[in-house]
Design an enzyme around this catalytic site. Structure first.
Site, mmCIF file in Angstrom:
data_model
loop_
_atom_site.group_PDB
_atom_site.id
_atom_site.type_symbol
_atom_site.label_atom_id
_atom_site.label_comp_id
_atom_site.label_asym_id
_atom_site.label_seq_id
_atom_site.Cartn_x
_atom_site.Cartn_y
_atom_site.Cartn_z
ATOM 1 N N GLN A 1 -0.909 7.883 5.580
ATOM 2 C CA GLN A 1 0.372 7.471 4.993
ATOM 3 C C GLN A 1 1.371 8.621 5.141
ATOM 4 O O GLN A 1 1.002 9.792 5.047
ATOM 5 C CB GLN A 1 0.195 7.105 3.511
ATOM 6 N N ASP B 1 -8.082 -3.572 7.541
ATOM 7 C CA ASP B 1 -7.157 -2.431 7.533
ATOM 8 C C ASP B 1 -6.678 -2.141 8.962
ATOM 9 O O ASP B 1 -6.417 -0.994 9.325
ATOM 10 C CB ASP B 1 -7.796 -1.181 6.905
ATOM 11 N N HIS C 1 -9.480 -0.340 0.069
ATOM 12 C CA HIS C 1 -10.423 0.301 1.018
ATOM 13 C C HIS C 1 -11.373 1.273 0.307
ATOM 14 O O HIS C 1 -11.306 2.481 0.442
ATOM 15 C CB HIS C 1 -9.786 0.841 2.287
ATOM 16 N N GLU D 1 0.888 -1.172 0.000
ATOM 17 C CA GLU D 1 0.000 0.000 0.000
ATOM 18 C C GLU D 1 0.920 1.214 0.000
ATOM 19 O O GLU D 1 1.568 1.518 0.992
ATOM 20 C CB GLU D 1 -0.935 0.022 1.203
ATOM 21 N N HIS E 1 -5.799 5.950 -2.191
ATOM 22 C CA HIS E 1 -5.104 7.207 -1.863
ATOM 23 C C HIS E 1 -4.970 7.999 -3.160
ATOM 24 O O HIS E 1 -3.883 8.335 -3.605
ATOM 25 C CB HIS E 1 -3.752 6.934 -1.188
ATOM 26 N N ASN F 1 -12.777 5.000 0.943
ATOM 27 C CA ASN F 1 -11.861 5.761 1.802
ATOM 28 C C ASN F 1 -10.630 6.195 1.012
ATOM 29 O O ASN F 1 -9.974 5.377 0.381
ATOM 30 C CB ASN F 1 -11.431 4.919 3.012
HETATM 31 ZN ZN LIG Z 1 -4.827 3.260 3.161
#
Ligand SMILES: [Zn+2]
Length: 379
Positions: free
Chosen positions: A142, A273, A215, A130, A194, A218
């Site tokens: 992150q 997660d 995810h 990820e 992301h 999100n």
């Molecule tokens: Zn993530």
């Protein structure tokens, strides 16, 4: 070594058998018996007492448990994660990394390779990178310090240490489309997250076989009526596999209901997660060099942004069962079968002859009371 689980309520994709039995021969499922079938003489018998017997869960996206993060890269941590995921019903998983340095990623992969020489708990089916190839404007939890452009050579170097099964990156960043093709050529599942990608980015990548969304909802472009974004793409495209964090915090119950209604359970992958605080008390924890405050069910950065979850896998299934009310022979597709399809993991994810004997006996609250990995009892 043969094992028979009898008096079982067997639930597997499109299968619901009362008073059934499952026979293991070594590491594989050798037969499934219906009520009134003659049962064989075996080395050991386990009476399930009429409880649910389901395929072992596959968690394809989580970072840690019991105080340890996969990215710690320590053998102690790897062993604890492998052993303790069993308590949550997880029989195999992808060790998931964070946006950290290549040196740290390499150490994490080495710990997985070492663990898999003689796994004591759940199996590591591979690694899920990820990051670090994400959009710096969509960081979530992150670390911005280590974000970089897609780099297939780096993936190859890591893949040589331990198999990389999936890479989550942003589809709109420079070089991402070529990177998608390069990953597919290596047999690695490309996945987007992301990200500020538009629906057009999904379309362009999907021509090459791209279809996984990490995810889902999100850190991803939401559904808008002039550009349906990545959330819209996931809902619109039947082939898309959506990972869902079902702790009821990352996604509200109505959205969980909507995703299952539109996609069906066969294209939803329940994930946790979870970060290192899963299975641990409230307090302060590290996530990729950032401070995370864990209180109740939530793990948050000091800014208040969610920073992974503390979800235990079986709790996610219970949440989805309570929210959707769907039959379990449907919902159970989202805990192992969809993952096996999305990642091309052969021979796992079903209770069927020839499949791996990765099997759980579940209590009424979905917590596992027995866990078998490759036919060996681990809980
Ligand atoms: Zn993530």
């Amino acid at each position: 070594m043969t094992t028979l689980i009898k008096n079982a309520h067997i639930i597997s994709p499109d299968v619901d058998i009362q008073n059934g039995a499952v026979l293991f021969d070594g590491k594989k499922i050798a037969a499934v018996f219906l009520d009134n079938d003659n049962l064989p003489v075996v080395d050991q018998t386990v009476d399930a007492g009429g409880k649910m017997v389901v395929p072992g869960f596959i968690d394809v996206h989580f970072h840690g448990r019991s105080g340890y993060d996969f990215c710690d890269g320590t053998q102690e941590g790897m062993n604890a994660i492998g052993n303790d995921k069993i308590k949550d019903g997880v029989t195999s998983f992808l060790g998931t990394t964070l946006t950290v340095s290549e040196e740290q990623l390499s150490a994490a992969l080495r710990s997985a390779a070492e663990y898999m020489k003689a796994p004591t708990g759940a199996k590591v089916a591979g690694v899920h990178l990820e990051g670090p190839f994400i959009n710096p404007k969509c960081l979530g939890a992150q670390n911005p310090e280590f974000v970089r452009k897609p780099d297939i050579e780096m993936v190859k170097r890591l893949n040589a240490i331990f198999p990389v099964k999936k890479v989550s990156y942003a589809l709109e960043v420079e070089g991402a489309l070529e990177f998608t093709q390069q990953l597919l050529a290596l047999g690695i599942t490309p996945s987007c997250v992301h990200t500020a990608a538009s629906y057009k980015d999904y379309q362009n990548a999907s021509r090459y076989g791209f279809k996984n969304l990490s995810h889902f909802c999100n850190q991803m472009t939401p559904l808008h009526h002039r550009d349906i974004g990545m959330v819209g793409a996931g809902l619109l495209h039947d082939e898309a596999f959506a990972e869902l964090i079902c702790d009821k915090l990352h996604i509200c119950p109505e959205m969980i209901k909507l995703v299952f209604k539109v996609k069906g359970a066969g294209h939803v992958q329940l994930i946790t997660d979870a970060m290192r605080a899963a299975g641990m008390p409230d307090g302060q924890y590290d996530l990729g060099g950032m401070n995370v405050i864990v209180k109740g069910d939530a793990a948050r950065l000091e800014s208040g942004a969610l920073a992974g979850s503390t979800l235990l896998y079986y709790t996610g299934l219970r949440n989805v069962y309570e929210i959707t009310g769907y039959p379990l022979k449907e919902l159970i597709k989202s805990t192992s079968w969809a993952q096996a399809q999305a990642l091309n993991l052969p021979g796992v994810g079903k209770i069927e002859t020839g499949y791996a004997a990765d099997v759980l006996i579940l209590e009424d609250d979905f917590s596992p009371s027995a866990v078998f990995v490759d036919g060996a009892r681990k809980l």
